[in-house]
Design a protein around this motif. Structure first.
Motif, PDB file in Angstrom:
ATOM      1  N   ASN A  33       0.826  -1.212   0.000  1.00 13.69           N
ATOM      2  CA  ASN A  33       0.000   0.000   0.000  1.00 13.69           C
ATOM      3  C   ASN A  33       0.862   1.264   0.000  1.00 13.69           C
ATOM      4  OD1 ASN A  33      -2.430  -1.400  -0.046  1.00 13.69           O
ATOM      5  ND2 ASN A  33      -2.541  -1.510   2.188  1.00 13.69           N
ATOM      6  N   LEU A  34       1.913   1.265   0.801  1.00 14.37           N
ATOM      7  CA  LEU A  34       2.812   2.417   0.845  1.00 14.37           C
ATOM      8  C   LEU A  34       3.492   2.620  -0.509  1.00 14.37           C
ATOM      9  CD1 LEU A  34       4.198   4.667   2.481  1.00 14.37           C
ATOM     10  CD2 LEU A  34       5.941   2.971   3.128  1.00 14.37           C
ATOM     11  N   MET A  35       3.993   1.543  -1.104  1.00 19.66           N
ATOM     12  CA  MET A  35       4.682   1.655  -2.392  1.00 19.66           C
ATOM     13  C   MET A  35       3.712   2.046  -3.503  1.00 19.66           C
ATOM     14  SD  MET A  35       7.885   1.311  -1.954  1.00 19.66           S
ATOM     15  CE  MET A  35       7.631   2.230  -0.428  1.00 19.66           C
ATOM     16  N   GLN A  36       2.473   1.566  -3.444  1.00 16.33           N
ATOM     17  CA  GLN A  36       1.461   1.958  -4.430  1.00 16.33           C
ATOM     18  C   GLN A  36       1.164   3.451  -4.308  1.00 16.33           C
ATOM     19  OE1 GLN A  36       0.223  -0.016  -6.825  1.00 16.33           O
ATOM     20  NE2 GLN A  36      -0.886   1.723  -7.665  1.00 16.33           N
ATOM     21  N   SER A  37       1.078   3.939  -3.093  1.00 13.58           N
ATOM     22  CA  SER A  37       0.841   5.378  -2.879  1.00 13.58           C
ATOM     23  C   SER A  37       2.010   6.194  -3.413  1.00 13.58           C
ATOM     24  CB  SER A  37       0.642   5.677  -1.389  1.00 13.58           C
ATOM     25  OG  SER A  37      -0.511   5.054  -0.920  1.00 13.58           O
ATOM     26  N   PHE A  38       3.220   5.720  -3.168  1.00 10.29           N
ATOM     27  CA  PHE A  38       4.398   6.427  -3.678  1.00 10.29           C
ATOM     28  C   PHE A  38       4.397   6.436  -5.211  1.00 10.29           C
ATOM     29  CE2 PHE A  38       8.805   6.393  -5.170  1.00 10.29           C
ATOM     30  CZ  PHE A  38       9.169   7.662  -4.745  1.00 10.29           C
ATOM     31  N   ALA A  39       4.032   5.300  -5.819  1.00 10.07           N
ATOM     32  CA  ALA A  39       3.981   5.226  -7.283  1.00 10.07           C
ATOM     33  C   ALA A  39       2.959   6.210  -7.845  1.00 10.07           C
ATOM     34  CB  ALA A  39       3.662   3.804  -7.722  1.00 10.07           C
ATOM     35  N   LYS A  40       1.793   6.291  -7.210  1.00  9.33           N
ATOM     36  CA  LYS A  40       0.758   7.227  -7.671  1.00  9.33           C
ATOM     37  C   LYS A  40       1.208   8.678  -7.514  1.00  9.33           C
ATOM     38  CE  LYS A  40      -3.270   4.309  -6.978  1.00  9.33           C
ATOM     39  NZ  LYS A  40      -4.503   4.087  -6.206  1.00  9.33           N
ATOM     40  N   PHE A  41       1.934   8.944  -6.428  1.00 10.21           N
ATOM     41  CA  PHE A  41       2.455  10.287  -6.198  1.00 10.21           C
ATOM     42  C   PHE A  41       3.526  10.654  -7.233  1.00 10.21           C
ATOM     43  CE2 PHE A  41       6.043  12.673  -4.423  1.00 10.21           C
ATOM     44  CZ  PHE A  41       5.435  13.898  -4.187  1.00 10.21           C
ATOM     45  N   SER A  42       4.428   9.717  -7.515  1.00 11.45           N
ATOM     46  CA  SER A  42       5.580  10.037  -8.353  1.00 11.45           C
ATOM     47  C   SER A  42       5.306   9.960  -9.848  1.00 11.45           C
ATOM     48  CB  SER A  42       6.760   9.131  -8.004  1.00 11.45           C
ATOM     49  OG  SER A  42       6.448   7.782  -8.260  1.00 11.45           O
ATOM     50  N   PRO A  44       3.075  11.347 -11.956  1.00  9.99           N
ATOM     51  CA  PRO A  44       2.971  12.615 -12.687  1.00  9.99           C
ATOM     52  C   PRO A  44       4.318  13.345 -12.811  1.00  9.99           C
ATOM     53  CG  PRO A  44       1.251  12.460 -11.010  1.00  9.99           C
ATOM     54  CD  PRO A  44       2.174  11.320 -10.790  1.00  9.99           C
ATOM     55  N   ILE A  45       5.151  13.215 -11.801  1.00 11.83           N
ATOM     56  CA  ILE A  45       6.474  13.849 -11.850  1.00 11.83           C
ATOM     57  C   ILE A  45       7.325  13.193 -12.931  1.00 11.83           C
ATOM     58  CG2 ILE A  45       8.589  14.318 -10.532  1.00 11.83           C
ATOM     59  CD1 ILE A  45       6.702  14.216  -7.992  1.00 11.83           C
ATOM     60  N   VAL A  46       7.280  11.866 -12.977  1.00 13.39           N
ATOM     61  CA  VAL A  46       8.035  11.127 -13.998  1.00 13.39           C
ATOM     62  C   VAL A  46       7.523  11.475 -15.385  1.00 13.39           C
ATOM     63  CG1 VAL A  46       8.544   8.820 -14.894  1.00 13.39           C
ATOM     64  CG2 VAL A  46       8.649   9.254 -12.430  1.00 13.39           C
ATOM     65  N   ARG A  47       6.218  11.504 -15.569  1.00 13.81           N
ATOM     66  CA  ARG A  47       5.628  11.837 -16.878  1.00 13.81           C
ATOM     67  C   ARG A  47       6.026  13.243 -17.329  1.00 13.81           C
ATOM     68  NH1 ARG A  47       4.310   7.076 -19.020  1.00 13.81           N
ATOM     69  NH2 ARG A  47       2.990   5.881 -17.619  1.00 13.81           N
ATOM     70  N   LEU A  48       6.005  14.190 -16.417  1.00 15.33           N
ATOM     71  CA  LEU A  48       6.410  15.553 -16.757  1.00 15.33           C
ATOM     72  C   LEU A  48       7.885  15.588 -17.156  1.00 15.33           C
ATOM     73  CD1 LEU A  48       5.887  18.597 -16.955  1.00 15.33           C
ATOM     74  CD2 LEU A  48       6.445  18.746 -14.514  1.00 15.33           C
ATOM     75  N   THR A  49       8.707  14.918 -16.391  1.00 13.59           N
ATOM     76  CA  THR A  49      10.140  14.875 -16.709  1.00 13.59           C
ATOM     77  C   THR A  49      10.367  14.240 -18.077  1.00 13.59           C
ATOM     78  OG1 THR A  49      10.670  14.731 -14.364  1.00 13.59           O
ATOM     79  CG2 THR A  49      12.410  14.098 -15.906  1.00 13.59           C
ATOM     80  N   ASP A  50       9.659  13.144 -18.361  1.00 10.18           N
ATOM     81  CA  ASP A  50       9.784  12.497 -19.669  1.00 10.18           C
ATOM     82  C   ASP A  50       9.408  13.444 -20.798  1.00 10.18           C
ATOM     83  OD1 ASP A  50      10.612  10.194 -18.428  1.00 10.18           O
ATOM     84  OD2 ASP A  50       8.753   9.077 -18.768  1.00 10.18           O
ATOM     85  N   LYS A  51       8.366  14.253 -20.580  1.00 14.15           N
ATOM     86  CA  LYS A  51       7.976  15.221 -21.621  1.00 14.15           C
ATOM     87  C   LYS A  51       9.056  16.281 -21.832  1.00 14.15           C
ATOM     88  CE  LYS A  51       2.931  14.962 -21.376  1.00 14.15           C
ATOM     89  NZ  LYS A  51       2.759  14.172 -22.557  1.00 14.15           N
ATOM     90  N   LEU A  52       9.715  16.673 -20.746  1.00 11.63           N
ATOM     91  CA  LEU A  52      10.733  17.713 -20.834  1.00 11.63           C
ATOM     92  C   LEU A  52      12.060  17.203 -21.405  1.00 11.63           C
ATOM     93  CD1 LEU A  52      10.117  19.493 -17.411  1.00 11.63           C
ATOM     94  CD2 LEU A  52       9.459  20.306 -19.690  1.00 11.63           C
TER      95      LEU A  52
END
Length: 136
Positions: A33-42, A44-52
């Protein structure tokens, strides 16, 4: 076998964040559950970085055989998710064809002969922009 593995990525901040995972308590890492929450949090950050900066995946493998033959293999693909999908599909097709031996093996031992290994590699490198093999 003796294996050394190194991993690096860009931008450099990802390397530091990945290094932090090594110091996290195992209890946290095993908490789904903790790792799933971290994945959901991170994500959008990863997707934005990939776009940049892009999501190119590149690997360089260096190997030395028991008889001291050395090989370096370089591979690069413009999209990490796409190349993972292609490689997974290539392996699944190999399993369905019966090219993969039953049991638990090191990857280089899972295929009974070099022709079967070559076939899965040829399928897995589709769409790449770099594939270079140098042996001496």
């Amino acid at each position: 076998p003796n294996i050394d593995m190194f991993f690096g990525t860009a931008p450099e901040i990802w390397n530091h964040l990945l290094a932090l995972v090594a110091v996290l308590p195992r209890k946290w890492l095993r908490n789904r559950n903790l790792m799933q929450s971290f994945a959901k949090f991170s994500e959008p950050i990863v997707r934005l970085t990939d776009k940049l900066v892009g999501s190119t995946n590149a690997m360089k493998v260096s190997a030395v055989s028991n008889d001291r033959e050395t090989c370096q293999i370089s591979y690069a693909h413009r999209d990490l998710e796409e190349c993972v999908g292609i490689a997974t599909a290539a392996f699944a097709a190999s399993v369905l064809r019966g090219d993969v031996r039953h049991g638990v093996w090191f990857p280089e031992e899972a295929f009974g002969d070099s022709e079967k290994r070559k076939r899965v590699i040829d399928e897995a490198i589709q769409g790449n922009f770099l594939w270079d093999v140098q042996c001496s």
